[in-house]
Structures are given as structure tokens and as C-alpha cells.
Scaffold this motif. Structure first.
Motif, PDB file in Angstrom:
ATOM      1  N   ALA A 226      72.914  60.266 -72.007  1.00 61.24           N
ATOM      2  CA  ALA A 226      71.531  60.176 -72.490  1.00 61.24           C
ATOM      3  C   ALA A 226      71.495  59.991 -73.998  1.00 61.24           C
ATOM      4  CB  ALA A 226      70.764  61.430 -72.092  1.00 61.24           C
ATOM      5  N   LEU A 227      72.373  60.682 -74.713  1.00 58.74           N
ATOM      6  CA  LEU A 227      72.410  60.564 -76.167  1.00 58.74           C
ATOM      7  C   LEU A 227      72.829  59.162 -76.591  1.00 58.74           C
ATOM      8  CD1 LEU A 227      72.199  61.818 -78.972  1.00 58.74           C
ATOM      9  CD2 LEU A 227      74.532  62.681 -78.691  1.00 58.74           C
ATOM     10  N   GLN A 228      73.831  58.596 -75.931  1.00 62.21           N
ATOM     11  CA  GLN A 228      74.285  57.256 -76.282  1.00 62.21           C
ATOM     12  C   GLN A 228      73.208  56.214 -75.995  1.00 62.21           C
ATOM     13  OE1 GLN A 228      78.010  56.958 -74.094  1.00 62.21           O
ATOM     14  NE2 GLN A 228      79.193  57.479 -75.913  1.00 62.21           N
ATOM     15  N   ARG A 229      72.504  56.375 -74.893  1.00 64.92           N
ATOM     16  CA  ARG A 229      71.417  55.439 -74.578  1.00 64.92           C
ATOM     17  C   ARG A 229      70.307  55.530 -75.614  1.00 64.92           C
ATOM     18  NH1 ARG A 229      71.178  56.642 -68.020  1.00 64.92           N
ATOM     19  NH2 ARG A 229      73.034  55.387 -67.469  1.00 64.92           N
ATOM     20  N   SER A 230      69.994  56.744 -76.038  1.00 58.60           N
ATOM     21  CA  SER A 230      68.959  56.920 -77.060  1.00 58.60           C
ATOM     22  C   SER A 230      69.376  56.272 -78.376  1.00 58.60           C
ATOM     23  CB  SER A 230      68.683  58.407 -77.257  1.00 58.60           C
ATOM     24  OG  SER A 230      67.792  58.628 -78.322  1.00 58.60           O
ATOM     25  N   LEU A 231      70.626  56.481 -78.775  1.00 61.44           N
ATOM     26  CA  LEU A 231      71.120  55.879 -80.010  1.00 61.44           C
ATOM     27  C   LEU A 231      71.149  54.360 -79.922  1.00 61.44           C
ATOM     28  CD1 LEU A 231      74.051  58.325 -80.834  1.00 61.44           C
ATOM     29  CD2 LEU A 231      71.909  58.080 -82.089  1.00 61.44           C
ATOM     30  N   ARG A 235      69.128  51.813 -82.287  1.00 61.89           N
ATOM     31  CA  ARG A 235      69.839  50.770 -83.023  1.00 61.89           C
ATOM     32  C   ARG A 235      69.193  49.401 -82.808  1.00 61.89           C
ATOM     33  NH1 ARG A 235      74.344  48.856 -85.447  1.00 61.89           N
ATOM     34  NH2 ARG A 235      75.274  46.945 -84.643  1.00 61.89           N
ATOM     35  N   VAL A 236      68.893  49.089 -81.575  1.00 62.88           N
ATOM     36  CA  VAL A 236      68.263  47.799 -81.268  1.00 62.88           C
ATOM     37  C   VAL A 236      66.916  47.693 -81.965  1.00 62.88           C
ATOM     38  CG1 VAL A 236      67.247  46.408 -79.425  1.00 62.88           C
ATOM     39  CG2 VAL A 236      69.469  47.497 -79.075  1.00 62.88           C
ATOM     40  N   ASP A 237      66.150  48.774 -81.941  1.00 65.21           N
ATOM     41  CA  ASP A 237      64.822  48.762 -82.558  1.00 65.21           C
ATOM     42  C   ASP A 237      64.911  48.570 -84.069  1.00 65.21           C
ATOM     43  OD1 ASP A 237      61.875  49.293 -81.998  1.00 65.21           O
ATOM     44  OD2 ASP A 237      62.269  50.767 -83.572  1.00 65.21           O
ATOM     45  N   VAL A 238      65.861  49.260 -84.704  1.00 68.61           N
ATOM     46  CA  VAL A 238      66.020  49.143 -86.161  1.00 68.61           C
ATOM     47  C   VAL A 238      66.530  47.755 -86.541  1.00 68.61           C
ATOM     48  CG1 VAL A 238      67.313  49.981 -88.163  1.00 68.61           C
ATOM     49  CG2 VAL A 238      66.337  51.615 -86.538  1.00 68.61           C
ATOM     50  N   LEU A 239      67.502  47.244 -85.793  1.00 67.96           N
ATOM     51  CA  LEU A 239      68.050  45.921 -86.101  1.00 67.96           C
ATOM     52  C   LEU A 239      67.006  44.824 -85.937  1.00 67.96           C
ATOM     53  CD1 LEU A 239      71.629  46.013 -84.516  1.00 67.96           C
ATOM     54  CD2 LEU A 239      70.982  46.289 -86.907  1.00 67.96           C
ATOM     55  N   ALA A 240      66.086  45.006 -84.984  1.00 71.43           N
ATOM     56  CA  ALA A 240      65.052  43.988 -84.755  1.00 71.43           C
ATOM     57  C   ALA A 240      64.149  43.852 -85.976  1.00 71.43           C
ATOM     58  CB  ALA A 240      64.228  44.342 -83.515  1.00 71.43           C
ATOM     59  N   ASP A 241      63.775  44.981 -86.593  1.00 67.55           N
ATOM     60  CA  ASP A 241      62.947  44.957 -87.799  1.00 67.55           C
ATOM     61  C   ASP A 241      62.995  46.330 -88.459  1.00 67.55           C
ATOM     62  OD1 ASP A 241      61.106  44.687 -89.803  1.00 67.55           O
ATOM     63  OD2 ASP A 241      59.555  43.768 -88.562  1.00 67.55           O
ATOM     64  N   PRO A 242      63.897  46.526 -89.412  1.00 66.80           N
ATOM     65  CA  PRO A 242      64.030  47.841 -90.051  1.00 66.80           C
ATOM     66  C   PRO A 242      62.748  48.326 -90.710  1.00 66.80           C
ATOM     67  CG  PRO A 242      65.856  46.398 -90.647  1.00 66.80           C
ATOM     68  CD  PRO A 242      64.841  45.543 -89.944  1.00 66.80           C
ATOM     69  N   TRP A 243      61.917  47.408 -91.179  1.00 69.45           N
ATOM     70  CA  TRP A 243      60.702  47.796 -91.903  1.00 69.45           C
ATOM     71  C   TRP A 243      59.552  48.157 -90.960  1.00 69.45           C
ATOM     72  CZ3 TRP A 243      64.265  44.286 -93.397  1.00 69.45           C
ATOM     73  CH2 TRP A 243      64.855  44.487 -94.646  1.00 69.45           C
ATOM     74  N   ALA A 244      59.634  47.720 -89.699  1.00 72.76           N
ATOM     75  CA  ALA A 244      58.592  48.045 -88.732  1.00 72.76           C
ATOM     76  C   ALA A 244      58.980  49.233 -87.853  1.00 72.76           C
ATOM     77  CB  ALA A 244      58.299  46.834 -87.848  1.00 72.76           C
ATOM     78  N   GLU A 246      60.050  52.844 -86.516  1.00 70.07           N
ATOM     79  CA  GLU A 246      59.827  54.234 -86.882  1.00 70.07           C
ATOM     80  C   GLU A 246      61.026  55.098 -86.525  1.00 70.07           C
ATOM     81  OE1 GLU A 246      56.244  55.562 -85.089  1.00 70.07           O
ATOM     82  OE2 GLU A 246      54.947  54.226 -86.272  1.00 70.07           O
ATOM     83  N   ARG A 247      62.065  54.479 -85.969  1.00 69.56           N
ATOM     84  CA  ARG A 247      63.251  55.211 -85.536  1.00 69.56           C
ATOM     85  C   ARG A 247      64.279  55.272 -86.665  1.00 69.56           C
ATOM     86  NH1 ARG A 247      63.840  54.511 -79.282  1.00 69.56           N
ATOM     87  NH2 ARG A 247      61.784  53.727 -78.736  1.00 69.56           N
ATOM     88  N   ILE A 248      65.265  56.136 -86.466  1.00 67.06           N
ATOM     89  CA  ILE A 248      66.346  56.256 -87.432  1.00 67.06           C
ATOM     90  C   ILE A 248      67.626  55.772 -86.771  1.00 67.06           C
ATOM     91  CG2 ILE A 248      66.888  58.663 -86.823  1.00 67.06           C
ATOM     92  CD1 ILE A 248      67.366  59.085 -89.888  1.00 67.06           C
ATOM     93  N   HIS A 249      68.348  54.909 -87.465  1.00 66.45           N
ATOM     94  CA  HIS A 249      69.580  54.340 -86.928  1.00 66.45           C
ATOM     95  C   HIS A 249      70.700  55.377 -87.049  1.00 66.45           C
ATOM     96  CE1 HIS A 249      73.345  51.957 -87.144  1.00 66.45           C
ATOM     97  NE2 HIS A 249      72.731  51.172 -86.273  1.00 66.45           N
ATOM     98  N   GLY A 250      71.425  55.614 -85.949  1.00 70.01           N
ATOM     99  CA  GLY A 250      72.412  56.687 -85.974  1.00 70.01           C
ATOM    100  C   GLY A 250      73.780  56.310 -85.454  1.00 70.01           C
ATOM    101  N   VAL A 251      74.100  55.009 -85.445  1.00 66.66           N
ATOM    102  CA  VAL A 251      75.382  54.566 -84.890  1.00 66.66           C
ATOM    103  C   VAL A 251      76.310  54.152 -86.020  1.00 66.66           C
ATOM    104  CG1 VAL A 251      76.547  52.920 -83.381  1.00 66.66           C
ATOM    105  CG2 VAL A 251      74.275  53.790 -82.760  1.00 66.66           C
ATOM    106  N   ALA A 252      77.455  54.840 -86.139  1.00 66.76           N
ATOM    107  CA  ALA A 252      78.492  54.475 -87.106  1.00 66.76           C
ATOM    108  C   ALA A 252      79.788  55.112 -86.627  1.00 66.76           C
ATOM    109  CB  ALA A 252      78.138  54.939 -88.511  1.00 66.76           C
ATOM    110  N   GLY A 253      80.877  54.366 -86.717  1.00 63.81           N
ATOM    111  CA  GLY A 253      82.114  54.842 -86.126  1.00 63.81           C
ATOM    112  C   GLY A 253      83.095  55.475 -87.090  1.00 63.81           C
ATOM    113  N   PHE A 254      83.477  54.754 -88.120  1.00 65.79           N
ATOM    114  CA  PHE A 254      84.522  55.234 -89.018  1.00 65.79           C
ATOM    115  C   PHE A 254      83.905  55.912 -90.244  1.00 65.79           C
ATOM    116  CE2 PHE A 254      87.499  54.924 -92.532  1.00 65.79           C
ATOM    117  CZ  PHE A 254      88.667  55.380 -91.940  1.00 65.79           C
ATOM    118  N   ALA A 255      84.271  57.164 -90.476  1.00 65.07           N
ATOM    119  CA  ALA A 255      85.169  58.010 -89.693  1.00 65.07           C
ATOM    120  C   ALA A 255      84.338  58.921 -88.789  1.00 65.07           C
ATOM    121  CB  ALA A 255      86.026  58.848 -90.635  1.00 65.07           C
TER     122      ALA A 255
END
Length: 364
Positions: A226-231, A235-244, A246-255
Motif C-alpha cells: 500500500a505504501l509503495q502504491r501511494s508513493l 510520483r506520477v502526480d508530481v511529475l505530471a505538473d509539480p506546480w499543480a 498538492e502531493r509530496i514526491h517521496g521516491v528516491a533510492g540512493f542512499a
């Protein structure tokens, strides 16, 4: 100020907070409050502070006057044990921790915009196969451990990280009479957020579960799912339009910051000589966490290695900054035999079966 154990932590907090605010202004993006397990930060921080203060005051009050006269016991405990200095140290530790965390989460959210979504996952995939002798490490784990019962166990361990780390911080801030020990832990945890942010920008990745999701479809549905699906949705919502968005992007791998924080916690427990059961529990939790990060595809092997390095650096820098460099003692969380609150003080070492009165002070 140079002797104050929080000087470095406050300076780091101001720097990362200013960076987050400056980035928000430069990108014309708002600063967002990442909600945690107890709600927004403006609710979470005061609530946790009250819980921690109660954990420190109520037991002391009961020991003094018993439950029937609890209000009088609380008043007596606060008057005799809770100086403004002690309260200020605890508040500073909590504020630096959460300010660094909120800044880290926002800078992590700005990562796709600053780095134009450039990713280096292909490099770490190749490294994974090389280190696992031509196999995918996550797939190997699925074969060896199964995808049902172990998925539930590792999911519980991975999610438990979210409340456990703030709780351990509160315990060290409130229950230790040597206030520099709480400063050391708060500084170490805060540095994890700062160094982790730098690693995200140095080598942007999303991790196996987002790069090769087909490798993880056989896993049982858990809280991690559930957490991965939410993230992913965020991510998709932020990448589509970061300025529109309301979500926070939380995907980053290293480290891997799950790795760095749990390693830092376990290393800190060892360096401060906590009780054996606490040290063992911390290291077991760390091992479960790094297993879960590979098993669920959160991270590559290189991410885990990088997390260990960050965790070690955070604890070592935190020791230096708080005046605890080189100290090795057997300190307990609930020591009541000393009232040390200076960073260069030498608290007594209490071994099993030895009374506080007969303990010798020593520096390792």
C-alpha cells in the motif's frame, strides 16, 4: 556557545531549512508538511513532546508520592528535576530533528524538478547483478524466503521504523540525565536527513520496485504494498505538473535512509553502552530493515552500503559535535544516580549487579 552540545545541530538545521526555503522560492513551489503516523508536524511535534515529558515526569512522581497523591508528586518532580535548562535541551533536540526531517522531505520532493528526472538506476541494477553473481538479489530472497509469511514479517519491521525512531529519540532526550547524550542522538538523526538529501541529488534513482516493478508482483499484499502504491501515485502526480500537484514526491533510492537511520541507532546504542537487550534489539531491527529494503525492492545493494556509510558518519560527527567523541560507557536510559547535564562531565559506569554508589567513573 561552542561548549553547548546543540551548536552544530542548530547550525546544520538552519542551513538545511534555509536551503529548503530558498529552493521553494527559486522553483516557485510551496513548502509542504509531510504527514506522519500522528498527523501533521504541527500536531505531531507538540503531541510527541507532551508524551515524552509525561514519560519522564509521571514515573518519577509515582515513586515520590504514589498514585493517590499523583498531582503533588508531579509538582514536586517538576520543581526538583525539571530545570529550564533541561526542558530547553529537550525542546531543541526535538525541533532540530523535525526541522531537518521536514526540510529533507521537501528537498526530496523537489528532486525531479532540479535534476530534470535524470535517473541512474541502470548503473545500480548492473552493480546488483555483479554483486549477486549474476542474479537479482531481490528475486533470490523471494526464492529463499518465500513470498507470503516472510513478506508479512518484513513488512511489519519496515513500517515499524516510522514510529520507533521518534520514540527512541524522545526516550534519550527525556530519560537521560546527561543531556549531551540526547544531543548526540538528536544530532546524529538530523545528520541522516541532511547527508541523505545530498546523496539523493548526487545519484538520483528510484529503486528496483519502481524501476522493475514486474519483479515484485508475486509478493503478498502487505502494508508495504500500500505504501509503495501511494508513493507511486504521488510520483506520477508530481511529475505530471509539480506546480499543480498538492502531493509530496517521496521516491528516491540512493542512499537508503531506512538503512542509515537504523544503523545509526544501533551503532549509537553500542557506543553509549546501553543494556545488552537494547543493543541486540537495535542490531536485529537493523538487519531486518536492510533485508526488507532489498526484499521489497525499495533499494539496491549499493543503497544499503551507502546508508551504512551515512549512518556511521552521522554518529561519529554527532559524537564530535556534542562533546562525546571517544566516549564508551555503560549508560542506562533511566539512570537516576547522577544529575549530569554538562557535555564534558564524566557520569558513573554502572555494571550489572553493581550499585550506583559503588560504580567507578571512567572514560573509554
Amino acid at each position: 556557545m561552542l561548549r553547548w552540545p546543540y551548536t552544530f545541530a542548530v547550525a546544520v538545521t538552519v542551513a538545511i531549512t534555509a536551503t529548503a526555503i530558498g529552493s521553494a522560492l527559486y522553483l516557485d513551489l510551496p513548502l509542504k508538511d509531510p504527514e506522519g503516523f500522528l498527523g501533521p508536524a504541527y500536531v505531531r511535534l507538540p503531541l510527541l513532546a507532551l508524551m515524552f515529558f509525561a514519560a519522564g515526569i509521571v514515573p518519577a512522581a509515582i515513586r515520590r508520592t504514589g498514585i493517590k497523591r499523583l498531582p503533588a508528586g508531579i509538582s514536586e518532580a517538576v520543581r526538583e528535576e525539571w530545570s529550564l535548562k533541561r526542558v530547553g535541551y529537550i525542546a531543541t533536540g526535538l525541533i532540530t530533528f523535525y526541522a531537518c526531517y521536514v526540510s529533507y522531505r521537501n528537498l526530496k520532493s523537489y528532486l525531479p524538478v532540479f535534476r530534470d528526472n535524470v535517473l541512474y538506476d541502470h548503473l545500480l541494477v548492473d552493480m546488483d547483478y555483479w554483486m549477486a553473481f549474476g542474479q537479482n538479489p531481490a528475486v533470490l530472497m523471494h526464492r529463499w524466503m518465500g513470498t507470503d509469511v516472510m513478506a508479512e514479517i518484513l513488512s511489519f519491521a519496515y513500517i515499524a521504523y516510522l514510529p520507533l525512531i521518534p520514540i527512541t529519540l524522545g526516550a534519550f532526550l527525556v530519560l537521560n540525565r546527561d543531556l549531551s547524550i540526547g544531543a548526540w542522538y538528536a544530532t546524529a538523526l538530523s545528520l541522516n536527513w541532511v547527508l541523505g538529501t545530498l546523496s539523493y541529488y548526487a545519484l538520483p534513482t528510484v529503486g528496483p520496485a519502481f524501476w522493475q516493478p514486474q519483479l515484485f508482483t508475486d509478493l503478498s499484499t502487505t502494508d508495504v504494498t500500500a505504501l509503495q502504491r501511494s508513493l507511486f501515485r504521488n510520483r506520477v502526480d508530481v511529475l505530471a505538473d509539480p506546480w499543480a500537484s498538492e502531493r509530496i514526491h517521496g521516491v528516491a533510492g540512493f542512499a537508503s535512509l531506512h538503512t542509515s537511520v537504523t544503523f545509526a541507532a544501533a551503532l549509537f546504542m553500542s557506543r553509549t553502552g546501553q543494556r545488552l537487550v537494547i543493543r541486540i534489539a537495535a542490531w536485529v531491527f537493523f538487519l531486518l530493515t536492510i533485508t526488507a529494503t532489498i526484499y521489497f525492492g525499495w533499494h539496491y545493494i549499493a543503497d544499503v552500503i551507502g546508508g551504512v556509510v551515512i549512518g556511521w558518519m552521522s554518529v561519529s560527527l554527532g559524537a564530535w559535535a556534542s562533546g562525546n567523541r571517544g566516549r564508551r560507557r555503560r549508560w542506562g536510559l533511566t539512570r537516576a544516580d547522577s544529575d549530569v547535564d554538562e557535555p564534558d562531565a564524566q557520569p558513573a559506569t554502572v555494571t550489572v549487579g553493581e550499585s550506583a554508589d559503588g560504580a567507578e567513573s571512567r572514560a573509554g
